[in-house]
Design an enzyme around this catalytic site. Sequence first.
Site, PDB file in Angstrom:
ATOM      1  N   ASP A   8       0.796  -1.063   0.015  1.00 17.04           N
ATOM      2  CA  ASP A   8      -0.020  -0.141   0.073  1.00 17.04           C
ATOM      3  C   ASP A   8       0.856   1.309  -0.152  1.00 17.04           C
ATOM      4  O   ASP A   8       1.545   1.481   0.905  1.00 17.04           O
ATOM      5  CB  ASP A   8      -0.855  -0.161   1.374  1.00 17.04           C
ATOM      6  CG  ASP A   8      -1.744  -1.094   1.318  1.00 17.04           C
ATOM      7  OD1 ASP A   8      -1.287  -2.278   1.372  1.00 17.04           O
ATOM      8  OD2 ASP A   8      -3.116  -1.141   1.678  1.00 17.04           O
ATOM      9  N   GLU A  39      -4.490   2.113  -2.947  1.00 15.80           N
ATOM     10  CA  GLU A  39      -5.860   3.037  -2.271  1.00 15.80           C
ATOM     11  C   GLU A  39      -5.634   3.894  -1.367  1.00 15.80           C
ATOM     12  O   GLU A  39      -6.485   4.585  -0.892  1.00 15.80           O
ATOM     13  CB  GLU A  39      -6.495   1.855  -1.733  1.00 15.80           C
ATOM     14  CG  GLU A  39      -6.191   1.124  -0.607  1.00 15.80           C
ATOM     15  CD  GLU A  39      -7.040   0.854   0.419  1.00 15.80           C
ATOM     16  OE1 GLU A  39      -8.248   0.769   0.246  1.00 15.80           O
ATOM     17  OE2 GLU A  39      -6.944   0.711   1.584  1.00 15.80           O
ATOM     18  N   ASN A  67     -10.610  -0.900   0.319  1.00 19.55           N
ATOM     19  CA  ASN A  67     -11.713  -0.361   1.151  1.00 19.55           C
ATOM     20  C   ASN A  67     -11.875   1.053   0.773  1.00 19.55           C
ATOM     21  O   ASN A  67     -12.876   1.721   1.191  1.00 19.55           O
ATOM     22  CB  ASN A  67     -12.000  -0.828   2.366  1.00 19.55           C
ATOM     23  CG  ASN A  67     -10.803  -0.450   3.207  1.00 19.55           C
ATOM     24  OD1 ASN A  67      -9.706  -0.999   2.885  1.00 19.55           O
ATOM     25  ND2 ASN A  67     -10.854   0.184   4.418  1.00 19.55           N
ATOM     26  N   HIS A  68     -10.832   1.798   0.471  1.00 23.99           N
ATOM     27  CA  HIS A  68     -10.809   3.359   0.209  1.00 23.99           C
ATOM     28  C   HIS A  68     -10.777   3.637  -1.157  1.00 23.99           C
ATOM     29  O   HIS A  68     -10.432   4.487  -1.488  1.00 23.99           O
ATOM     30  CB  HIS A  68      -9.310   3.826   0.948  1.00 23.99           C
ATOM     31  CG  HIS A  68      -9.422   3.618   2.399  1.00 23.99           C
ATOM     32  ND1 HIS A  68     -10.258   4.426   3.092  1.00 23.99           N
ATOM     33  CD2 HIS A  68      -8.567   3.151   3.112  1.00 23.99           C
ATOM     34  CE1 HIS A  68     -10.132   4.268   4.396  1.00 23.99           C
ATOM     35  NE2 HIS A  68      -8.760   3.450   4.592  1.00 23.99           N
ATOM     36  N   HIS A 150      -7.414  -7.979  -0.194  1.00 25.77           N
ATOM     37  CA  HIS A 150      -7.351  -6.825   0.694  1.00 25.77           C
ATOM     38  C   HIS A 150      -8.378  -7.138   1.740  1.00 25.77           C
ATOM     39  O   HIS A 150      -9.260  -6.839   1.664  1.00 25.77           O
ATOM     40  CB  HIS A 150      -7.742  -5.482  -0.070  1.00 25.77           C
ATOM     41  CG  HIS A 150      -7.561  -4.185   0.457  1.00 25.77           C
ATOM     42  ND1 HIS A 150      -6.359  -3.545   0.475  1.00 25.77           N
ATOM     43  CD2 HIS A 150      -8.321  -3.469   1.450  1.00 25.77           C
ATOM     44  CE1 HIS A 150      -6.465  -2.461   0.962  1.00 25.77           C
ATOM     45  NE2 HIS A 150      -7.418  -2.237   1.610  1.00 25.77           N
ATOM     46  N   HIS A 175      -3.506  -3.976   3.103  1.00 22.51           N
ATOM     47  CA  HIS A 175      -4.554  -3.538   3.920  1.00 22.51           C
ATOM     48  C   HIS A 175      -4.104  -3.279   5.433  1.00 22.51           C
ATOM     49  O   HIS A 175      -4.220  -1.898   5.771  1.00 22.51           O
ATOM     50  CB  HIS A 175      -6.015  -3.999   4.318  1.00 22.51           C
ATOM     51  CG  HIS A 175      -7.047  -3.349   4.998  1.00 22.51           C
ATOM     52  ND1 HIS A 175      -7.577  -2.339   4.871  1.00 22.51           N
ATOM     53  CD2 HIS A 175      -7.277  -3.684   6.458  1.00 22.51           C
ATOM     54  CE1 HIS A 175      -8.287  -2.091   5.795  1.00 22.51           C
ATOM     55  NE2 HIS A 175      -8.127  -2.696   6.601  1.00 22.51           N
ATOM     56  N   HIS A 177      -0.858  -3.036   6.408  1.00 19.60           N
ATOM     57  CA  HIS A 177       0.123  -2.238   6.319  1.00 19.60           C
ATOM     58  C   HIS A 177       1.360  -2.705   7.242  1.00 19.60           C
ATOM     59  O   HIS A 177       2.319  -1.810   7.211  1.00 19.60           O
ATOM     60  CB  HIS A 177      -0.308  -0.686   6.788  1.00 19.60           C
ATOM     61  CG  HIS A 177      -1.030   0.235   5.951  1.00 19.60           C
ATOM     62  ND1 HIS A 177      -1.110   1.438   5.950  1.00 19.60           N
ATOM     63  CD2 HIS A 177      -2.031  -0.232   4.940  1.00 19.60           C
ATOM     64  CE1 HIS A 177      -1.933   1.901   5.069  1.00 19.60           C
ATOM     65  NE2 HIS A 177      -2.473   0.841   4.376  1.00 19.60           N
TER      66      HIS A 177
END
Length: 264
Positions: A8, A39, A67-68, A150, A175, A177
């Site tokens: 990410d 994302e 999700n973002h 994710h 997701h 991180h």
Amino acid sequence: MKVLFIGDIVGNVGRKALKENLPYLKTKYKPHVVIVNGENAAAGRGITGAIANEFFNWGVHGITLGNHTWDNKDIFDFIDDEPRMIRPANFPPGTPGRGYTVVKGEGKELAIVNLQGRTFLPALDCPFRVADEIVDELRRDHKCILVDMHAEATSEKIAMGWHLDGRASLVVGTHTHVQSNDDRILPGGTAYLTDAGMVGPRDGILGMEREAVLRKFYTQLPVRFVVDDGKWHFHGVFVEIDESTGAATKIEKIRLMEDEWRME
């Protein structure tokens, strides 16, 4: 086929780190295809068309989301027209964008699929059933398949790895991180890593300013999270795939720190 997947990208610091490190990683690993999760690229939430084009100009072949996906509203202006970018495939039918695609690099083709978990995240369609439909379809024409799972729960990501073992070349989680230490090739030939990690501020909390996150934990009051600045850390994974079978033959985690000495 040699594939580089980068975790990410978070905010301006993450974009800076990607631009600085991609030439080095291309020289070291000589990947045919480079995929990033984007994302969080726009100030930690979503992605813009300008940022996506920057990534492509720097040598990225495909972008996955999560999700973002919808946090930056201009996503609706370009997501349907950009075949190199995918959002989770288990969003409901009719959602803008696409959940899988085939990207090309250095004469090679890689199918990429984006899925989103349902544990501790908004309820979407079942990622396992959607994975079955998409991966089985892709395998008719493509041996080499990458799946970005994710998800929040490690168990859900691990389950997806086993579910697709022998059908996908790489199942990699995003997701959370934080890069996990469970990289392996499963018995069926699928390379697996629970989380690729992130590219962005190393002294924040998952890329966000520490004080705001700490305040949220000890007060439980609403807090505005802002991407941290400062030095970066960089995480990803490199995989080699047997093009005749689609099975992975090598997986290697990547972990770099700003100002850390390395042999060029």
